[in-house]
Motif scaffolding. Structure first.
Motif, PDB file in Angstrom:
ATOM      1  N   GLY A 148       0.929  -1.249   0.107  1.00 19.81           N
ATOM      2  CA  GLY A 148      -0.067   0.077   0.128  1.00 19.81           C
ATOM      3  C   GLY A 148       0.925   1.290   0.204  1.00 19.81           C
ATOM      4  O   GLY A 148       0.473   2.138  -0.751  1.00 19.81           O
ATOM      5  N   LEU A 149       1.925   1.130   0.817  1.00 24.56           N
ATOM      6  CA  LEU A 149       2.909   2.407   0.803  1.00 24.56           C
ATOM      7  C   LEU A 149       3.376   2.265  -0.410  1.00 24.56           C
ATOM      8  O   LEU A 149       3.553   3.706  -0.999  1.00 24.56           O
ATOM      9  CB  LEU A 149       3.733   2.145   1.992  1.00 24.56           C
ATOM     10  N   ILE A 150       3.890   1.477  -0.860  1.00 29.26           N
ATOM     11  CA  ILE A 150       4.905   1.674  -2.222  1.00 29.26           C
ATOM     12  C   ILE A 150       3.948   1.953  -3.268  1.00 29.26           C
ATOM     13  O   ILE A 150       4.187   2.794  -3.961  1.00 29.26           O
ATOM     14  CB  ILE A 150       5.287   0.295  -2.420  1.00 29.26           C
ATOM     15  N   GLN A 151       2.758   1.690  -3.400  1.00 30.93           N
ATOM     16  CA  GLN A 151       1.686   2.005  -4.436  1.00 30.93           C
ATOM     17  C   GLN A 151       1.190   3.676  -4.144  1.00 30.93           C
ATOM     18  O   GLN A 151       1.345   4.308  -5.405  1.00 30.93           O
ATOM     19  CB  GLN A 151       0.360   1.184  -4.334  1.00 30.93           C
ATOM     20  N   SER A 152       1.241   4.045  -3.014  1.00 35.81           N
ATOM     21  CA  SER A 152       1.067   5.633  -2.824  1.00 35.81           C
ATOM     22  C   SER A 152       2.228   6.181  -3.305  1.00 35.81           C
ATOM     23  O   SER A 152       2.018   7.361  -3.870  1.00 35.81           O
ATOM     24  CB  SER A 152       0.671   5.737  -1.297  1.00 35.81           C
ATOM     25  N   VAL A 153       3.326   5.972  -3.097  1.00 34.95           N
ATOM     26  CA  VAL A 153       4.757   6.533  -3.715  1.00 34.95           C
ATOM     27  C   VAL A 153       4.739   6.524  -5.042  1.00 34.95           C
ATOM     28  O   VAL A 153       4.845   7.640  -5.706  1.00 34.95           O
ATOM     29  CB  VAL A 153       5.799   5.937  -2.916  1.00 34.95           C
ATOM     30  N   VAL A 154       4.408   5.411  -5.645  1.00 36.58           N
ATOM     31  CA  VAL A 154       4.333   5.110  -7.228  1.00 36.58           C
ATOM     32  C   VAL A 154       3.437   6.351  -7.788  1.00 36.58           C
ATOM     33  O   VAL A 154       3.676   7.370  -8.843  1.00 36.58           O
ATOM     34  CB  VAL A 154       3.970   3.928  -7.416  1.00 36.58           C
ATOM     35  N   GLN A 155       2.224   6.472  -7.133  1.00 34.87           N
ATOM     36  CA  GLN A 155       1.267   7.262  -7.717  1.00 34.87           C
ATOM     37  C   GLN A 155       1.431   8.958  -7.239  1.00 34.87           C
ATOM     38  O   GLN A 155       0.969   9.816  -8.306  1.00 34.87           O
ATOM     39  CB  GLN A 155       0.001   7.052  -6.987  1.00 34.87           C
ATOM     40  N   ASN A 156       2.013   9.221  -6.246  1.00 34.04           N
ATOM     41  CA  ASN A 156       2.136  10.672  -5.674  1.00 34.04           C
ATOM     42  C   ASN A 156       3.399  11.171  -5.887  1.00 34.04           C
ATOM     43  O   ASN A 156       3.686  12.371  -5.861  1.00 34.04           O
ATOM     44  CB  ASN A 156       1.570  10.646  -4.542  1.00 34.04           C
ATOM     45  N   ALA A 157       4.335  10.332  -5.833  1.00 39.65           N
ATOM     46  CA  ALA A 157       5.763  11.032  -5.435  1.00 39.65           C
ATOM     47  C   ALA A 157       6.456  11.674  -6.863  1.00 39.65           C
ATOM     48  O   ALA A 157       6.157  11.312  -7.807  1.00 39.65           O
ATOM     49  CB  ALA A 157       6.970  10.116  -5.359  1.00 39.65           C
ATOM     50  N   THR A 158       6.758  12.956  -6.560  1.00 41.73           N
ATOM     51  CA  THR A 158       7.734  13.788  -7.556  1.00 41.73           C
ATOM     52  C   THR A 158       9.237  13.567  -7.425  1.00 41.73           C
ATOM     53  O   THR A 158       9.729  14.246  -8.369  1.00 41.73           O
ATOM     54  CB  THR A 158       7.013  14.964  -8.056  1.00 41.73           C
ATOM     55  N   VAL A 159       9.456  13.520  -6.344  1.00 42.17           N
ATOM     56  CA  VAL A 159      10.876  13.482  -6.032  1.00 42.17           C
ATOM     57  C   VAL A 159      11.580  12.191  -6.424  1.00 42.17           C
ATOM     58  O   VAL A 159      10.692  11.276  -6.492  1.00 42.17           O
ATOM     59  CB  VAL A 159      11.168  13.647  -4.174  1.00 42.17           C
ATOM     60  N   PRO A 160      12.751  12.034  -6.573  1.00 38.25           N
ATOM     61  CA  PRO A 160      13.653  10.795  -6.766  1.00 38.25           C
ATOM     62  C   PRO A 160      13.286   9.755  -5.722  1.00 38.25           C
ATOM     63  O   PRO A 160      13.130   9.991  -4.686  1.00 38.25           O
ATOM     64  CB  PRO A 160      15.070  10.922  -6.966  1.00 38.25           C
ATOM     65  N   VAL A 161      12.742   8.519  -6.467  1.00 35.91           N
ATOM     66  CA  VAL A 161      12.681   7.421  -5.253  1.00 35.91           C
ATOM     67  C   VAL A 161      13.406   6.213  -5.178  1.00 35.91           C
ATOM     68  O   VAL A 161      13.744   5.920  -6.426  1.00 35.91           O
ATOM     69  CB  VAL A 161      11.022   6.744  -5.491  1.00 35.91           C
TER      70      VAL A 161
END
Length: 217
Positions: free
Chosen positions: A204-217
């Motif tokens: 769930g956390l990973i999916q949220s990051v994939v959908q929302n992050a604009t910073v390098p991950v």
């Protein structure tokens, strides 16, 4: 609030980038000592999180992940000391070539800058992530799950104190105390201050990051 944390981290980054290996290892050892010396204090803070978790119907498996006792705190302290014994990661020559004209070109390891770490109800991640970032001369902004906020707040205060005792900036380790989802999303988009974001958690956390992050991950 997040902007202030970002500004603080960028300032701390300047000092960390030139901090000696001895100074960083001294701070790591002081952090480990602080965890052991304040075991009772950490357990008391953790009890509040456990009580809140039980009230909110947290699953037993999650409560076990959340729980801190003397043995687990000793394990966390040992983990910090283990990081201190690792080879210095900054300033290593990764590769080198020499041009026909005698010019030598080297690839040298350098700090990333400001690292943000988002994780869930595992308070053991707090000193783990902080110590790895400190060892590699990176400032860190931590965003733990709301379930462990009291535990995390206690441990981050101890770690910041350890840094100050070793003449390093306390703001090299910071915690986002706003436990809302909005602050998590804001961190994922904090391009002005965050150089890389590391999510440590479930799907769930990973999916949220994939959908929302604009910073390098």
């Amino acid at each position: 609030m997040l902007e202030r944390l970002g500004i603080n981290a960028k300032e701390a980054e300047k000092t960390l980038m030139v901090a000696s290996s001895e100074k960083k290892n001294q701070a790591l050892k002081k952090i480990a000592e602080g965890l052991i010396e304040n075991t009772d204090k950490i357990i008391e803070a953790n009890k509040v999180d456990l009580e809140n978790g039980e009230k909110n119907g947290m699953a037993k498996s999650m409560l076990d992940r959340l729980k801190l006792d003397k043995e687990r705190i000793e394990g966390m302290a040992k983990g910090v000391l283990d990081v201190a014994t690792l080879p210095e990661p900054v300033g290593r020559i990764l590769s080198a070539t020499e041009r026909p004209n005698g010019l030598r070109i080297e690839k040298v390891s350098t700090p990333i800058g400001v690292i943000a770490v988002i994780f869930e109800a595992r308070p053991n991640v707090t000193p783990d992530a902080a110590s790895l970032c400190l060892k590699s001369s990176n400032a860190v902004i931590l965003k733990g799950g709301k379930e462990a906020i009291h535990s995390n707040r206690c441990m981050v205060a101890l770690m910041r104190s350890a840094l100050e005792q070793c003449s390093l900036p306390a703001d090299a380790i910071q915690l986002i105390e706003d436990t809302s989802r909005e602050s998590t999303i804001e961190l994922m988009k904090c391009n002005r201050y965050v150089d890389v974001l590391i999510p440590r958690g479930g799907a769930g956390l990973i999916q949220s990051v994939v959908q929302n992050a604009t910073v390098p991950v």
